[in-house]
Scaffold this motif. Structure first.
Motif: not given
Length: 317
Positions: A123-133
């Motif tokens: 899990t991560t902050h919603w604003s960073a999730a797409a970049d992390l994926a």
């Protein structure tokens, strides 16, 4: 006493760095001397590290502080900061030795970069999730939960969710009563389930009397030992069943039934830790009906049996 080692780095947010010390070390609460954890802060290059807050921080310990840690916390990370080989090696040594790894907010980036989460969910902050994926396709990234706990690997969303996640770990280690007392000292909600949505797009009214959903949730918490059907529950909020269900999901991120089950399991945990009541009585008092239901839901949600949970916390006490 368990040791919690917190990884700092140049440019870290002082708020994020303070969260593990606040929850595990009770720093600033006036009860630091009774803290059940030994909290250490380390850095790859110990010494003075900068922060974006206009002041610097002195870190005394190097990465060797992870070697004896029971828990390693990465409270944040910078997306542009590569994970160095020495830090990656230290994380792997700690994990291989059995330490649990905790990534709070963007600390999940460092967890992903280490390779420890390959093929797993974080899990991560919603604003960073797409970049992390995109950056780490071998990792399954969640942005719709407050935190996720896989035993050896715990990750959370940011800011307040990091506090919730650390409080969850205290609850796991030391029981509901200790976690509730700590939450009271920190003026936090005693328990927010990790499955709760990160972002709830409904404003919360300022006053309880203007908030029918809060009134309905308070009513349910005081009637956990009685059967609660959805129609009766909806009437406490002066709503139809359908409208109540929709507003409840918007408010909490879960269905009324899911929320109610988590409240009942939490009540059962507290009774198991603080009383000698037999399982049937615990099941009745928490609204789970029978010892069979208690064991079923307890194992499904917490991965252990009620008896094992009671034994664990009696030993700790």
């Amino acid at each position: 006493m368990q040791t919690v080692t917190v990884l700092a780095f140049d440019g870290i947010s002082p708020f994020h760095l303070s969260v593990p010390g606040l929850v595990f070390g009770r720093m600033g609460t006036g009860t630091e001397s009774t803290a059940p954890y030994n909290v250490l802060t380390c850095a790859e290059d110990p010494g003075i590290i900068s922060t974006p807050a206009g002041f610097d921080i002195m870190v005394r310990h190097g990465l060797e502080a992870m070697d004896d840690a029971d828990t390693v916390v990465i409270p944040s990370w910078r997306r542009d900061l590569p994970l160095s080989d020495p830090t990656r090696a230290a994380l792997h040594r700690a994990h291989d030795r059995g330490a649990r790894m905790v990534g709070l907010c963007l600390g999940s980036w460092a967890i992903a970069a280490s390779g420890l989460a390959d093929g797993r969910e974080i899990t991560t902050h919603w604003s960073a999730a797409a970049d992390l994926a995109r950056a780490y396709p071998a990792v399954q990234v969640r942005s719709d939960t407050l935190w996720s706990d896989h035993g050896d690997l715990i990750t959370s969303a940011g800011v307040a969710a990091a506090l919730d996640c650390c409080l969850h770990l205290v609850r796991t280690d030391l029981g509901s009563r200790t976690a509730t007392e700590l939450a009271r000292a920190l003026v936090l909600a005693p328990h927010r389930s990790g499955s709760q949505a990160q972002y709830i797009p409904v404003a919360v009214p300022d006053a309880l009397e203007d908030d029918p959903m809060e009134h309905a949730m308070l009513w349910a918490r005081t009637h956990l030992d009685t059967p609660i059907d959805l129609d009766t529950w909806a009437r406490t909020a002066l709503m139809s069943r359908r409208t109540f269900t929709r507003h409840f999901r918007d408010r909490t991120g879960s269905s009324p039934q899911q929320w109610l089950l988590h409240q009942r399991i939490d009540r059962a945990r507290l009774l198991l830790e603080s009383t000698d009541d037999p399982m049937d009585r615990v099941a009745t008092a928490s609204g789970l009906g029978t010892a069979v239901n208690l064991r079923h839901h307890f194992h499904r949600l917490l991965g252990t049996s009620p008896a094992a949970h009671r034994t664990q916390f009696r030993r700790a006490a």
